[in-house]
Structures are given as structure tokens and as C-alpha cells.
Design a protein around this motif. Structure first.
Motif, PDB file in Angstrom:
ATOM      1  N   SER A   1       0.834  -1.208   0.000  1.00 24.61           N
ATOM      2  CA  SER A   1       0.000   0.000   0.000  1.00 24.61           C
ATOM      3  C   SER A   1       0.865   1.253   0.000  1.00 24.61           C
ATOM      4  CB  SER A   1      -0.933  -0.001   1.208  1.00 24.61           C
ATOM      5  OG  SER A   1      -1.880  -1.043   1.124  1.00 24.61           O
ATOM      6  N   ALA A   2       1.972   1.219   0.757  1.00 22.78           N
ATOM      7  CA  ALA A   2       2.875   2.376   0.798  1.00 22.78           C
ATOM      8  C   ALA A   2       3.497   2.623  -0.575  1.00 22.78           C
ATOM      9  CB  ALA A   2       3.961   2.151   1.846  1.00 22.78           C
ATOM     10  N   LEU A   3       3.890   1.543  -1.268  1.00 22.07           N
ATOM     11  CA  LEU A   3       4.448   1.684  -2.609  1.00 22.07           C
ATOM     12  C   LEU A   3       3.417   2.278  -3.566  1.00 22.07           C
ATOM     13  CD1 LEU A   3       6.634   1.168  -4.769  1.00 22.07           C
ATOM     14  CD2 LEU A   3       5.721  -1.159  -4.990  1.00 22.07           C
ATOM     15  N   ALA A   4       2.184   1.767  -3.514  1.00 25.67           N
ATOM     16  CA  ALA A   4       1.118   2.279  -4.380  1.00 25.67           C
ATOM     17  C   ALA A   4       0.815   3.738  -4.061  1.00 25.67           C
ATOM     18  CB  ALA A   4      -0.136   1.424  -4.232  1.00 25.67           C
ATOM     19  N   CYS A   5       0.873   4.095  -2.777  1.00 27.60           N
ATOM     20  CA  CYS A   5       0.636   5.491  -2.372  1.00 27.60           C
ATOM     21  C   CYS A   5       1.711   6.411  -2.951  1.00 27.60           C
ATOM     22  CB  CYS A   5       0.614   5.578  -0.847  1.00 27.60           C
ATOM     23  SG  CYS A   5       0.367   7.247  -0.208  1.00 27.60           S
ATOM     24  N   LEU A   6       2.966   5.990  -2.873  1.00 31.19           N
ATOM     25  CA  LEU A   6       4.067   6.800  -3.417  1.00 31.19           C
ATOM     26  C   LEU A   6       3.911   6.971  -4.923  1.00 31.19           C
ATOM     27  CD1 LEU A   6       6.800   8.222  -3.099  1.00 31.19           C
ATOM     28  CD2 LEU A   6       7.901   5.977  -3.334  1.00 31.19           C
ATOM     29  N   CYS A   7       3.595   5.897  -5.622  1.00 29.08           N
ATOM     30  CA  CYS A   7       3.400   5.980  -7.075  1.00 29.08           C
ATOM     31  C   CYS A   7       2.236   6.907  -7.420  1.00 29.08           C
ATOM     32  CB  CYS A   7       3.147   4.593  -7.654  1.00 29.08           C
ATOM     33  SG  CYS A   7       4.583   3.492  -7.589  1.00 29.08           S
TER      34      CYS A   7
END
Length: 494
Positions: A461-467
Motif C-alpha cells: 500500500s505504501a508503494l502504491a501510495c508513493l506511485c
């Protein structure tokens, strides 16, 4: 009031479909006893439904563009209702699994057209309101499934979880016929048979491979063969679609970083839902709660998701999807992180409540923005394609999440139990069946394993949020935006 009847019809159908993805879970032991089948065979009552959803969803959205979204929705609703009746009347395992597969086909066609129907029925502020309530219903349905399944199975019969679909289907059918207008059709001379077949090969092989990976491991020969067939099917599908003048799925959309990032966000949110599978296993297999008790423990997420979507999400239709989707994913990250920090050997069901509330907020705030951004990526007559694509990515995210997180859960339990008083492999596997020994070491290992499941989900989720922060731009394209801009997925600038 009349203008909201299409929303009611779509929400009823969606609620019924999403509930049926989880309602069966708590009824499997009763089904096995009633039909005299081993519980391992009964797992296919779940798996065949997932398989059908993965294969048919995108194709159904494309067929809705060609033949009319309301027509496909109505036909799929009838198929779903008749299959539900067959499931409830099934006298043996083979009939039940076959009927469940047909039910999945009907459900896939419904979910592949619902968002597109809302996009065609509403515009502007009304569209934001409609998508907000629809997203709220989806979130509530996912968490309500185990509760409803527990109540019906415990007080009536496992057959009731299928029979209850019949009156809901009749009401939904009447509302759809009376109040949902038919959508404009895409100007295309024929059905994209090559695209449908090659995508079915890709989706079917990938979904089946994920199911096998969860059951037999990622390195097993048949699992790897499925993934190889899926890769070949995907390549062939992409080649054929690029050669089509009016493809089932416009591959050029994936050249748009914003569209790809939205799809990543859809998958990340679906993996968060997959955590509920192992949360339910922990609640029942380690804490020894009843199916109804496990369902009640998930109420904080269901209620928060519904309230956030209906009271907050629907009011954010003018806000950039970068903000709404990013905030939703950030809250998912926080919620899953809280679960990781709070799960320990003495944790109980209510230990999960703060994290579930945060995840519910994330789903409720991020869902409407995601749906609006997907609809804005294509012209109105291709909204079925976008709706089907989003539903397909959601389904793959859930299937991938269940398989991958299953490996994390069981491996972590076995590792934690190594050297303890219980046999690691036996105790870890027995948790899923509710037969784990009631030992302090099992409680500790169960909490540790579930914590790692949430930690892995938080990282995604953190990776998707950053993207999302980096690559999603603009707000939902207005209804009068030029089709050329909408078709290429270029949102309006803020």
C-alpha cells in the motif's frame, strides 16, 4: 427520487455479488458434512467462483459496450439467480461446484458493467454521489459476508446463503428493467473473439496458477506450467489487441502512467481485503471464535468503510484523484501497520479494531476517487472496457493476495513454532481448519504470522501510495471533455 433508482439497482446487484465471494467461507464445514464430501474438495466451491470471475470480467465489460450495458447486466442477473437456485438445490459436490462456476460467470458480467452503468446514468456531482454510495456498499458487503454467512448457516442451513439471492435478484431485475436506461453502444462491427479467447486463457491460467500456488506451493510443476501458459496468453492477447481497430482492451492505456498507477492502487486495495481471509482464520482457528463471532469482529471496518464513502467519499468528486486515492492508500498503510504493531500473543479480537477502522477509512475515501479516475480515462461508449479492466485488476489483486499472503502466513507460523512443543507443519496447517492445538505457542505464532501478513500489505500500500503521488494527475474529466482527450486517458489539468 426517481433518478436514484438506477443506483439502488446497481448497489443491490453489487452487494449480492460481493457478499457471495465471502459468505461461503464460514459455511464450508456444514456443506462438507451435508454432502458427505471432504473439506479439501469443498474448497473448490470458493475457487471455481474466483476462477470464473477472473476469466469473464473484462470480456463482459467489453460486451456491454457492444450490446448495451443494461442488457448484459440483466442477462447476467438472471444467470446469477438461476445458478444460485441450482447451488441451493445441489445434492452432491459436483453439481454444487458446477453451479457455483456458472454463478461466477453471471457475477463477473454484473461486476464488469456496474461502474459503467453508473457512469452513464449520472454526471457531475450526482456521479460523485452515486459512486460514493456504490463504493460504500462494496466495502460493507465484503465485511458483511462472513456475518451473514454465519447467521444463515447457524440458524437456518448452508443452502440459505444461496436461496437468499433469489428475492434480491427479482427486486434488482425489476428496478433495472424499469429505471436503468440503455447505454450507447460502441461502433464496432463484431465481437472481439480473439481478444476474449486469449484473455480467457491468460486469466484462467493465472487465476488457477494462483489457486494452486496457495494450495501446493509456488515451485510445483503444474503451478509453473499455469504461469507459463498465462504469460504466453498475455503476450498473444497484447499482440492481437494492438492489431485491432476497436480492441476489447485498448493496450495504449497502459502507456499512460496515471492509468497504470490507478490499476496498481486497485490491486493494493484488493490485497488489503485479502488480509481479511487470514484475519478470519486467526479469529476462528487460534482464538476459537464462532463464524458469527469472527464476522462481528470485522464490523469496525465494514461500518467505517460505509460511513466514509457515503459521508466523505461522495463529496470529493471535484478533488484530484491524486489526493483521494493517495489518502486512501496512506490510510490503508497506517491501518495495516497498526495491526502489525498491536498483534501479540495476548491479542484478542478487539485488538484489531483501531487498524480496521483506519483501513475502512482508506477504502471509503479512496474507492470513489479510484472509480471516478477509471471512468475518466475513456470515452462514455468505452466505459464498459474501463469498468471491466478495474474489476479484473481488483479480482487479480485479491487472488494474488490470498495466494501470496497464504505463503507468508503458513511459513511464518511454521518458523515461529520451530523448536516449540507443537509440530510446526501440523500446527500451522491445522489453524486453517480450526483444529490447531490450544497452546500458548500457537497463540504467539498465529499473532506473529498475521502481523507479517499485515506488514507485507502495508508495504504494498505504501508503494502504491508513493506511485500515486508521483504519477496520478488531474481531476475527473468533465462530462463534456473531448473524446480524444478522454480516450487517451489524459485527465483534465488542475
Amino acid at each position: 427520487m426517481r433518478k436514484w433508482w438506477p443506483l439502488v439497482a446497481v448497489c443491490l446487484g453489487s452487494f449480492m455479488l460481493i457478499v457471495d465471494t465471502t459468505v461461503v467461507t464460514v459455511a464450508l464445514p456444514d456443506m462438507a458434512r451435508s454432502l458427505g464430501a471432504p473439506l479439501s474438495d469443498m474448497q473448490w466451491v470458493l475457487n471455481i467462483y474466483t476462477l470464473a470471475l477472473g476469466i469473464v470480467t473484462l470480456s463482459a465489460g467489453s460486451l456491454g459496450d457492444l450490446f448495451g450495458k443494461r442488457r448484459i447486466f440483466v442477462v447476467s442477473l438472471i444467470v446469477f439467480a438461476l445458478a444460485s437456485l441450482a447451488c441451493g438445490l445441489a445434492g452432491n459436490t459436483a453439481v454444487l461446484i458446477a453451479a457455483r462456476g456458472v454463478q461466477g460467470v453471471g457475477g463477473a458480467a454484473m461486476i464488469g458493467t456496474t461502474l459503467a452503468l453508473l457512469g452513464g446514468c449520472y454526471e457531475g456531482k450526482d456521479r460523485g454521489t452515486a459512486i460514493g454510495y456504490w463504493s460504500a456498499v462494496l466495502g460493507m458487503a465484503a465485511a458483511a459476508g462472513p456475518i451473514l454467512g454465519g447467521v444463515l448457516t447457524q440458524y437456518l442451513s448452508w443452502r440459505a446463503i444461496f436461496f437468499i439471492n433469489l428475492p434480491i435478484s427479482v427486486v434488482t431485475l425489476l428496478l433495472a428493467v424499469l429505471f436503468v436506461p440503455e447505454s450507447p453502444r460502441a461502433e464496432r462491427a463484431r465481437v472481439d473473439v480473439a481478444g476474449i479467447v486469449t484473455f480467457a486463457v491468460f486469466a484462467g491460467a493465472l487465476t488457477y496458477g494462483l489457486i494452486r500456488a496457495g494450495e501446493h506451493g509456488w515451485a510445483q510443476g503444474a503451478t509453473l506450467l499455469c504461469f507459463g501458459i498465462a504469460a504466453a496468453g498475455l503476450v498473444l492477447f497484447a499482440v492481437l489487441e494492438q492489431a485491432q481497430q476497436a480492441p476489447m482492451l485498448d493496450i495504449r492505456l497502459f502507456g499512460n502512467a496515471s492509468f497504470c498507477t490507478v490499476m496498481l492502487g486497485v490491486m493494493a486495495s484488493s490485497v488489503a481485503f485479502a488480509c481479511l481471509v487470514y484475519t478470519s482464520i486467526w479469529l476462528q482457528g487460534v482464538l476459537r471464535l464462532s463464524p458469527l463471532g469472527a464476522g462481528v469482529a470485522l464490523i469496525p471496518m465494514a461500518v467505517t468503510s460505509f460511513l466514509a464513502s457515503s459521508l466523505i467519499g461522495k463529496r470529493l468528486h471535484t478533488v484530484s484523484p491524486r489526493v483521494t486515492i493517495g489518502l486512501g492508500l496512506l490510510l490503508n498503510t497506517v491501518g495495516c501497520g497498526l495491526e502489525y504493531l498491536m498483534l501479540h500473543s495476548s491479542a484478542n479480537a478487539w485488538t484489531l479494531a483501531p487498524g480496521l477502522v483506519a483501513i475502512g477509512l482508506g477504502i471509503g475515501i479512496g474507492g470513489p476517487g479510484t472509480n471516478g479516475a477509471v471512468l475518466a480515462s475513456v470515452p462514455t461508449e468505452r466505459s464498459g472496457m474501463a469498468s471491466g479492466a478495474m474489476a479484473t485488476f481488483r479480482q487479480f489483486g485479491q487472488a494474488l493476495g490470498v495466494a501470496a499472503l497464504g505463503v507468508v502466513f503458513l511459513s511464518a507460523m511454521s518458523h515461529r513454532l520451530a523448536g516449540g512443543t507443537a509440530d510446526p507443519r501440523t500446527a500451522a496447517a491445522s489453524v486453517a481448519s480450526g483444529a490447531a492445538p490450544d497452546l500458548p505457542s500457537v497463540h504467539d505464532a498465529g499473532a506473529y504470522a498475521l502481523g507479517l501478513v499485515f506488514l507485507a500489505t502495508a508495504a504494498l500500500s505504501a508503494l502504491a501510495c508513493l506511485c500515486t503521488v508521483l504519477w496520478v494527475r488531474g481531476a475527473e474529466a468533465p462530462a463534456h471533455a473531448p473524446e480524444s482527450a478522454r480516450a487517451t486517458g489524459q485527465p483534465a489539468q488542475t
